[in-house]
Motif scaffolding. Structure first.
Motif, mmCIF file in Angstrom:
data_model
loop_
_atom_site.group_PDB
_atom_site.id
_atom_site.type_symbol
_atom_site.label_atom_id
_atom_site.label_comp_id
_atom_site.label_asym_id
_atom_site.label_seq_id
_atom_site.Cartn_x
_atom_site.Cartn_y
_atom_site.Cartn_z
ATOM 1 N N LYS B 47 -10.298 -0.274 -0.423
ATOM 2 C CA LYS B 47 -10.603 -0.551 0.991
ATOM 3 C C LYS B 47 -9.687 0.231 1.921
ATOM 4 N N SER B 48 -8.385 0.190 1.644
ATOM 5 C CA SER B 48 -7.440 0.918 2.501
ATOM 6 C C SER B 48 -7.735 2.411 2.462
ATOM 7 N N THR B 49 -8.027 2.912 1.280
ATOM 8 C CA THR B 49 -8.339 4.332 1.126
ATOM 9 C C THR B 49 -9.542 4.706 1.989
ATOM 10 N N PHE B 83 -2.257 -0.878 10.640
ATOM 11 C CA PHE B 83 -1.840 -0.867 9.251
ATOM 12 C C PHE B 83 -1.748 -2.251 8.617
ATOM 13 N N GLN B 84 -2.084 -2.283 7.344
ATOM 14 C CA GLN B 84 -1.883 -3.491 6.544
ATOM 15 C C GLN B 84 -0.394 -3.868 6.558
ATOM 16 N N GLN B 85 0.464 -2.854 6.443
ATOM 17 C CA GLN B 85 1.915 -3.096 6.479
ATOM 18 C C GLN B 85 2.383 -2.993 7.922
ATOM 19 N N LEU B 162 -9.071 -1.834 11.365
ATOM 20 C CA LEU B 162 -8.059 -2.844 11.048
ATOM 21 C C LEU B 162 -7.985 -3.061 9.540
ATOM 22 N N ASP B 163 -6.806 -2.771 8.971
ATOM 23 C CA ASP B 163 -6.634 -2.905 7.530
ATOM 24 C C ASP B 163 -5.951 -4.236 7.210
ATOM 25 N N GLU B 164 -6.730 -5.188 6.734
ATOM 26 C CA GLU B 164 -6.219 -6.520 6.387
ATOM 27 C C GLU B 164 -5.153 -7.003 7.366
ATOM 28 N N PRO B 165 -5.498 -7.029 8.648
ATOM 29 C CA PRO B 165 -4.451 -7.315 9.637
ATOM 30 C C PRO B 165 -3.971 -8.761 9.607
HETATM 31 MG MG MG Z 1 -5.310 -2.304 1.039
#
Ligand code: MG
Ligand code: ADP
Lengths: 255, 265
Positions: B47-49, B83-85, B162-165
């Protein structure tokens, strides 16, 4: 200074005072030859005269000029080269062997050859100091820039920051704790090389005076200048620690 | 009209001492302007990719990405990636206000003072008024995430990626952030692509949900939620349609996730 800090310094300072007293007693009791080691009180008298007469200022400023100029030049070069090597692979491949060759060499050994090219004036001394300063700064900058979090760089990219500006506004601040650690190491080296080059050239400054007094058998004077040099080192470190704490004020206090 | 299009996008990563690892296999997806679309899939499915490829942060191995009709070769000005992070994506040496100002201060014609004003407006929008002078490390995770959202909003993007925010915050904070996100999306006419592994989150917020398979990921299903707008991120969870979708997607996710089923999808 806050009282707790003073309290923490107290045992060390008391020990130092005790040692000086013991030395004074030992010299007066004839256990140590006065000609080689005058009692601290005699050194103190010379020191006081040097300061009160203003005689200290000339040599002090001569040495500090070398240290500051060399430190500034060496730091800028070290940061620039270190960042270039970390950021741009061709620069790394080009410079890495050269850096690895010169880095382990004690920079004091480079003073004699530099004298051949640059003579014995300030140019040579500042070059020597700058050379010594460059490498620790370079190596730390290289590591610091390499270690910058990918996420931070991508955050800059997604917000439309170009490479050059991201380097200045994101990468260098992120690497700053490393860069400053390198600069702290270099500051000590700067003083060493400044004093050494003064001794080798026999011209001006604290280093020259210490050697000159020893050769002229002005032993009390020699020790007085030595004390001044020690205080210079102490002051430089304190100044740097203060500047570093200000530059990194944002760092989370780790309990 | 599609504002973001992925066409047969593939991504493989070099693997040590073997053939390249195919992470994503010919994914095509057209995101409509103004929609809220979620990409749902198990952890590690890519997903992030996928989202980073859409954001122009990572080049695809094959296929094309278009934003507003133009092929993407780097981060497009219309889109911002969150970012997720999120904690690591903030500049630790900058105050919260200056972190948000980071989105605009480099733009021509915007002074530092103006950037800070704009930052304060966005901080108010995410209910962080009064925290501008704090440093990120002085804030909780949920608050840091809101700083990252405020920064993205300050860029005035058309598309927010939005990556797993909301995955790293506690359940209550998450609901709070869901409401905030819906409110922002409605008010600002954003197009949102949200990546998540949380079925309820995907259904509660989205117009459409794209379900990804395990690696190498493809789109297994594209579901129109048909839930009403404007909607409340909490109340919507009690509607029959929500429960139906939740059941359907969880079911699909669990069977596809089952051991030995990797190739069946
Ligand atoms: Mg991810
Ligand atoms: N830079 C990379 N190099 C090699 N493998 C990667 C890289 N980035 C991601 N992967 C792999 O690709 C797969 C998908 O990762 P990711 O997109 O982070 O998944 P998700 O976000 O769905 O959890 C994972 O198996 C991960 O290990």
């Amino acid at each position: 200074m806050r009282p707790e800090r003073l309290l923490r310094l107290l045992p060390g300072l008391a020990f130092l005072a005790l040692l000086l007293l013991a030395l004074e007693g030992a010299v007066n009791a004839g256990l140590i030859r006065r000609a080689l080691m005058p009692p601290p009180s005699a050194i103190w008298e010379v020191l006081r005269d040097l300061v009160l007469s203003g005689e200290v200022l000339g040599p002090l400023s001569a040495t500090l000029r070398l240290v500051f100029a060399g430190f500034a030049i060496g730091s800028v070069i070290g940061i620039a080269l270190g960042a270039a090597m970390a950021w741009w692979a061709p620069a790394y491949r080009l410079l890495e062997p050269l850096v690895e060759m010169i880095r382990p060499l004690p920079k004091s050994a480079l003073v004699p050859p530099l004298m051949l090219f640059l003579g014995i004036g300030d140019t040579m001394k500042i070059t020597s100091v700058a050379l010594a300063v460059t490498f620790p700064v370079l190596v730390n900058t290289l590591q610091g820039v390499r270690g910058v979090d990918r996420v931070l760089l991508d955050a800059a990219r997604t917000h439309g920051w170009g490479t050059a500006r991201a380097l200045w506004h994101v990468v260098l601040p992120a690497a700053l704790p490393f860069i400053l650690a390198g600069m702290r190491t270099s500051l000590g080296l700067a003083l060493i090389i400044a004093v050494l080059s003064e001794m080798l050239t026999g011209q001006g400054g604290l280093g020259f005076l210490i050697l000159d007094m020893q050769r002229s058998f002005l032993i009390r004077q020699m020790y007085a200048w030595l004390v001044i040099l020690a205080l210079v080192g102490l002051a430089l470190n304190a100044l740097f620690a203060w500047a570093e704490a200000r530059a990194l004020h944002w760092q989370a206090r780790t309990p | 009209m599609a504002i973001l299009e992925l066409e047969a996008v593939e991504k493989s990563f070099p693997a040590r001492g073997g053939p390249a690892m195919l992470a994503m296999d010919r994914i095509s997806l057209a995101v409509r302007e103004g929609e809220f679309l979620s990409i749902l899939g198990p952890s590690g499915c890519g997903k992030s990719t996928l989202l980073q490829i859409a954001a122009g942060l990572m080049p695809p191995s094959a296929g094309t990405v278009r934003v507003a009709g133009r092929p993407v070769t780097g981060p497009p000005p219309e889109a911002v990636y969150v970012f997720q992070q999120y904690g690591r994506s903030l500049l630790p040496w900058r105050t919260v206000r200056d972190n948000v100002a980071f989105a605009v201060e480099h733009r021509p014609g915007i002074s530092k003072a103006r950037a800070r004003e704009l930052a304060d407006v966005q901080l108010a929008a995410v209910a962080l008024t009064g925290f501008g002078d704090h440093f990120p490390w002085q804030l909780s995770g949920g608050m840091q995430q809101r700083v990252a959202l405020a920064r993205a909003l300050a860029a005035e993007p058309k598309i927010m990626l939005l990556d797993e925010p909301f995955s790293a915050v506690d359940a209550l904070t998450r609901l709070d952030l869901h409401r905030l996100m819906l409110e922002l999306w409605e008010k600002r006419g954003l197009t949102v692509v949200l990546v998540t592994h949380d079925v309820e989150e995907a259904v509660a917020l989205s117009d459409r949900v794209a379900l990804l398979t395990k690696r190498p990921s493809t789109i297994a299903r594209l579901v129109e939620t048909g839930l009403p707008r404007p909607r409340d991120a909490v109340e919507v969870r009690e509607t029959p349609r929500f429960l139906e979708l939740r059941h359907e997607l969880l079911d699909a996710l669990l069977t596809r996730h089952a051991p030995g089923d990797g190739h069946a999808a």
